[in-house]
Design a protein around this motif. Structure first.
Motif, short mmCIF file in Angstrom:
data_model
loop_
_atom_site.label_atom_id
_atom_site.label_comp_id
_atom_site.label_asym_id
_atom_site.label_seq_id
_atom_site.Cartn_x
_atom_site.Cartn_y
_atom_site.Cartn_z
N GLY A 100 -3.01 -1.38 15.39
CA GLY A 100 -1.95 -1.48 14.40
C GLY A 100 -2.05 -0.45 13.31
O GLY A 100 -3.13 -0.04 12.91
N ILE A 101 -0.89 -0.05 12.82
CA ILE A 101 -0.76 0.88 11.70
C ILE A 101 -0.26 0.08 10.50
O ILE A 101 0.60 -0.80 10.65
CB ILE A 101 0.23 2.01 12.07
N SER A 102 -0.76 0.37 9.32
CA SER A 102 -0.52 -0.44 8.13
C SER A 102 0.90 -0.33 7.55
O SER A 102 1.11 -0.66 6.39
CB SER A 102 -1.54 -0.11 7.05
N TYR A 103 1.86 0.09 8.33
CA TYR A 103 3.26 0.06 7.91
C TYR A 103 3.73 -1.39 7.86
O TYR A 103 3.41 -2.15 8.75
CB TYR A 103 4.15 0.85 8.90
N PRO A 104 4.48 -1.79 6.85
CA PRO A 104 5.00 -1.02 5.73
C PRO A 104 4.02 -1.00 4.56
O PRO A 104 3.30 -1.97 4.32
CB PRO A 104 6.26 -1.79 5.34
N ASN A 105 4.03 0.10 3.81
CA ASN A 105 3.24 0.14 2.58
C ASN A 105 4.13 -0.32 1.42
O ASN A 105 5.29 -0.68 1.63
CB ASN A 105 2.63 1.54 2.36
#
Length: 170
Positions: A100-105
């Protein structure tokens, strides 16, 4: 005609062994240099895994079905642009394996909410779908995620730790 009788226990055990052997094959180990950063170049469809002093690996990628522009809203089919971190792992992904990628910031959330919309969530780097779409023949098929082949996500999953920065460029 000869009828072969296999005990029910043998059938169940054989099925369990087949199931477990299929799952065990996707988890690799990695003992090379630490991956210190990921760089993703959307226009070039390229993912780069950097070590402390050199590029460790590169992978061709697929993107969301609307690949141009930064992801702004849920369902827009875009892949985010900006600086994020790898923040989770999914060994049971519908797309083989995923990270996983931490989007949304905070900025992504604020922008979307200012327009009364949801920024979306659940952006991953993942393998190909189980059936229906061949990611090697269809370039941009995800809903905003980054796709690689199943063997490639196995390598990436083993090499990249949670907390690793990822920069996504247009």
């Amino acid at each position: 005609m000869t009828i072969i009788h296999i005990p029910r226990r043998g059938v169940l055990f054989g099925g369990l062994v087949a199931f477990l052997s299929g799952c065990a094959g996707k988890f690799r180990t990695y003992s090379g240099p630490k991956v210190t950063r990921l760089r993703l170049y959307k226009a070039q469809r390229l993912l780069v895994l950097d070590g402390a002093d050199r590029v460790l690996r590169t992978y061709p990628i697929g993107l969301g079905f609307a690949p141009v522009g930064h992801k702004q809203f849920e369902g827009d089919g875009r892949t985010p642009e900006g600086s994020y971190v790898i923040d989770r792992r999914n060994p049971d992904s519908l797309f083989h394996l995923s990270i996983g990628i931490s989007y949304p910031n905070e900025a992504d959330i604020a922008f979307a909410e200012s327009l009364g919309r949801s920024p979306g969530k659940d952006i991953f780097i993942h393998g190909g779908p189980r059936r229906g779409i061949d990611p090697t023949n269809v370039r941009d098929w995800t809903a905003g995620c980054i796709s690689v082949t199943d063997p490639e996500i196995e390598e990436i999953y083993a090499m990249v730790s949670n907390g690793t920065p990822i920069d996504i460029y247009a």
